[in-house]
Scaffold this motif. Structure first.
Motif, PDB file in Angstrom:
ATOM      1  N   ARG A  41       0.859  -1.231  -0.053  1.00  0.00           N
ATOM      2  CA  ARG A  41      -0.179   0.178   0.164  1.00  0.00           C
ATOM      3  C   ARG A  41       0.875   1.175   0.067  1.00  0.00           C
ATOM      4  NH1 ARG A  41      -4.873   0.469   2.422  1.00  0.00           N
ATOM      5  NH2 ARG A  41      -6.246  -0.834   1.383  1.00  0.00           N
ATOM      6  N   VAL A  42       2.000   1.282   0.495  1.00  0.00           N
ATOM      7  CA  VAL A  42       2.914   2.417   0.429  1.00  0.00           C
ATOM      8  C   VAL A  42       3.911   2.521  -0.751  1.00  0.00           C
ATOM      9  CG1 VAL A  42       2.809   2.634   2.908  1.00  0.00           C
ATOM     10  CG2 VAL A  42       4.604   1.110   1.958  1.00  0.00           C
ATOM     11  N   MET A  43       3.872   1.401  -1.552  1.00  0.00           N
ATOM     12  CA  MET A  43       4.642   1.358  -2.561  1.00  0.00           C
ATOM     13  C   MET A  43       4.234   2.867  -3.713  1.00  0.00           C
ATOM     14  SD  MET A  43       5.182  -2.433  -3.512  1.00  0.00           S
ATOM     15  CE  MET A  43       6.620  -2.218  -4.784  1.00  0.00           C
ATOM     16  N   GLU A  44       5.501   3.243  -4.179  1.00  0.00           N
ATOM     17  CA  GLU A  44       5.088   4.317  -5.183  1.00  0.00           C
ATOM     18  C   GLU A  44       4.914   3.667  -6.630  1.00  0.00           C
ATOM     19  OE1 GLU A  44       8.205   7.235  -5.333  1.00  0.00           O
ATOM     20  OE2 GLU A  44       7.736   7.754  -3.012  1.00  0.00           O
ATOM     21  N   VAL A  45       4.430   4.587  -7.753  1.00  0.00           N
ATOM     22  CA  VAL A  45       4.039   4.085  -8.868  1.00  0.00           C
ATOM     23  C   VAL A  45       5.261   3.271  -9.756  1.00  0.00           C
ATOM     24  CG1 VAL A  45       3.088   4.701 -11.220  1.00  0.00           C
ATOM     25  CG2 VAL A  45       2.239   5.963  -9.135  1.00  0.00           C
ATOM     26  N   ALA A  46       6.298   3.895  -9.670  1.00  0.00           N
ATOM     27  CA  ALA A  46       7.650   3.358 -10.203  1.00  0.00           C
ATOM     28  C   ALA A  46       7.626   1.970  -9.493  1.00  0.00           C
ATOM     29  CB  ALA A  46       8.651   4.234  -9.843  1.00  0.00           C
ATOM     30  N   GLU A  47       7.689   1.993  -8.417  1.00  0.00           N
ATOM     31  CA  GLU A  47       8.142   0.769  -7.709  1.00  0.00           C
ATOM     32  C   GLU A  47       6.809  -0.390  -7.894  1.00  0.00           C
ATOM     33  OE1 GLU A  47      10.034   2.159  -3.272  1.00  0.00           O
ATOM     34  OE2 GLU A  47       7.946   2.422  -3.649  1.00  0.00           O
ATOM     35  N   LEU A  48       5.725  -0.024  -7.961  1.00  0.00           N
ATOM     36  CA  LEU A  48       4.898  -0.963  -8.497  1.00  0.00           C
ATOM     37  C   LEU A  48       4.923  -1.358  -9.881  1.00  0.00           C
ATOM     38  CD1 LEU A  48       1.585   0.757  -6.819  1.00  0.00           C
ATOM     39  CD2 LEU A  48       2.575  -1.502  -6.184  1.00  0.00           C
ATOM     40  N   PHE A  49       5.170  -0.717 -10.873  1.00  0.00           N
ATOM     41  CA  PHE A  49       5.574  -0.670 -12.164  1.00  0.00           C
ATOM     42  C   PHE A  49       6.552  -2.027 -12.339  1.00  0.00           C
ATOM     43  CE2 PHE A  49       8.224  -0.525 -15.945  1.00  0.00           C
ATOM     44  CZ  PHE A  49       7.042  -0.711 -16.924  1.00  0.00           C
ATOM     45  N   VAL A  50       7.628  -1.813 -11.433  1.00  0.00           N
ATOM     46  CA  VAL A  50       8.914  -2.604 -11.201  1.00  0.00           C
ATOM     47  C   VAL A  50       8.329  -3.956 -10.796  1.00  0.00           C
ATOM     48  CG1 VAL A  50      11.049  -3.272 -10.359  1.00  0.00           C
ATOM     49  CG2 VAL A  50      10.668  -0.989 -11.239  1.00  0.00           C
ATOM     50  N   LEU A  51       7.733  -4.223  -9.828  1.00  0.00           N
ATOM     51  CA  LEU A  51       7.048  -5.229  -9.195  1.00  0.00           C
ATOM     52  C   LEU A  51       6.197  -6.187 -10.293  1.00  0.00           C
ATOM     53  CD1 LEU A  51       6.572  -7.206  -6.607  1.00  0.00           C
ATOM     54  CD2 LEU A  51       4.435  -5.634  -6.420  1.00  0.00           C
ATOM     55  N   PHE A  52       5.274  -5.424 -10.707  1.00  0.00           N
ATOM     56  CA  PHE A  52       4.380  -6.085 -11.867  1.00  0.00           C
ATOM     57  C   PHE A  52       5.216  -6.348 -13.042  1.00  0.00           C
ATOM     58  CE2 PHE A  52       0.999  -3.715  -9.355  1.00  0.00           C
ATOM     59  CZ  PHE A  52       0.409  -4.864  -9.189  1.00  0.00           C
ATOM     60  N   PHE A  53       6.249  -5.678 -13.539  1.00  0.00           N
ATOM     61  CA  PHE A  53       7.143  -5.966 -14.630  1.00  0.00           C
ATOM     62  C   PHE A  53       7.822  -7.305 -14.369  1.00  0.00           C
ATOM     63  CE2 PHE A  53      10.930  -5.581 -17.238  1.00  0.00           C
ATOM     64  CZ  PHE A  53      10.380  -5.708 -18.415  1.00  0.00           C
ATOM     65  N   LEU A  54       8.176  -7.527 -13.172  1.00  0.00           N
ATOM     66  CA  LEU A  54       9.085  -8.735 -12.728  1.00  0.00           C
ATOM     67  C   LEU A  54       8.312  -9.875 -12.756  1.00  0.00           C
ATOM     68  CD1 LEU A  54      11.611  -7.080 -10.412  1.00  0.00           C
ATOM     69  CD2 LEU A  54      12.051  -7.777 -12.604  1.00  0.00           C
ATOM     70  N   ILE A  55       7.139  -9.652 -12.022  1.00  0.00           N
ATOM     71  CA  ILE A  55       6.067 -10.634 -12.115  1.00  0.00           C
ATOM     72  C   ILE A  55       5.699 -11.206 -13.412  1.00  0.00           C
ATOM     73  CG2 ILE A  55       3.584 -11.293 -11.504  1.00  0.00           C
ATOM     74  CD1 ILE A  55       4.192  -9.582  -8.940  1.00  0.00           C
ATOM     75  N   PHE A  56       5.422 -10.184 -14.358  1.00  0.00           N
ATOM     76  CA  PHE A  56       5.095 -10.715 -15.573  1.00  0.00           C
ATOM     77  C   PHE A  56       6.169 -11.252 -16.285  1.00  0.00           C
ATOM     78  CE2 PHE A  56       5.515  -9.231 -20.115  1.00  0.00           C
ATOM     79  CZ  PHE A  56       4.537  -9.924 -20.794  1.00  0.00           C
ATOM     80  N   LEU A  57       7.411 -10.973 -16.209  1.00  0.00           N
ATOM     81  CA  LEU A  57       8.663 -11.607 -16.747  1.00  0.00           C
ATOM     82  C   LEU A  57       8.625 -13.249 -16.249  1.00  0.00           C
ATOM     83  CD1 LEU A  57      11.382  -9.089 -16.810  1.00  0.00           C
ATOM     84  CD2 LEU A  57      10.330  -9.879 -18.828  1.00  0.00           C
ATOM     85  N   PHE A  58       8.582 -13.209 -14.913  1.00  0.00           N
ATOM     86  CA  PHE A  58       8.291 -14.601 -14.430  1.00  0.00           C
ATOM     87  C   PHE A  58       7.400 -15.505 -14.958  1.00  0.00           C
ATOM     88  CE2 PHE A  58       6.610 -17.363 -11.121  1.00  0.00           C
ATOM     89  CZ  PHE A  58       7.759 -18.016 -10.897  1.00  0.00           C
TER      90      PHE A  58
END
Length: 77
Positions: A41-58
């Motif tokens: 909940r406290v992640m910024e937009v850039a951090e969320l983008f990186v998180l979802f991008f890494l999950i997508f790559l996985f």
């Protein structure tokens, strides 16, 4: 597919362990769930983008390897 299954199993076990510890400490279930997801909940937009991008790559890599293996098995038949 084993990698995805193992990863999901580990995530489920760790989340259950975390929820169990919170419940044993006296929190109710809703507060324990809130504590488990509060770091997201406290992640910024850039951090969320990186998180979802890494999950997508996985998942994309796992799907690619699964499809590649399936095609190789169909060629052998």
């Amino acid at each position: 597919m084993k990698i995805i299954g193992i990863s999901l199993l580990m995530m489920g076990c760790l989340m259950t362990f975390s929820l169990g510890i919170d419940i044993f400490q006296g929190f109710d279930v809703s507060q324990a769930v809130y504590n488990a997801v509060s770091p997201f909940r406290v992640m910024e937009v850039a951090e969320l983008f990186v998180l979802f991008f890494l999950i997508f790559l996985f998942f994309a890599e796992s799907a690619y390897l699964f499809i590649k293996k399936r095609k190789r098995n169909q060629i052998k038949k």
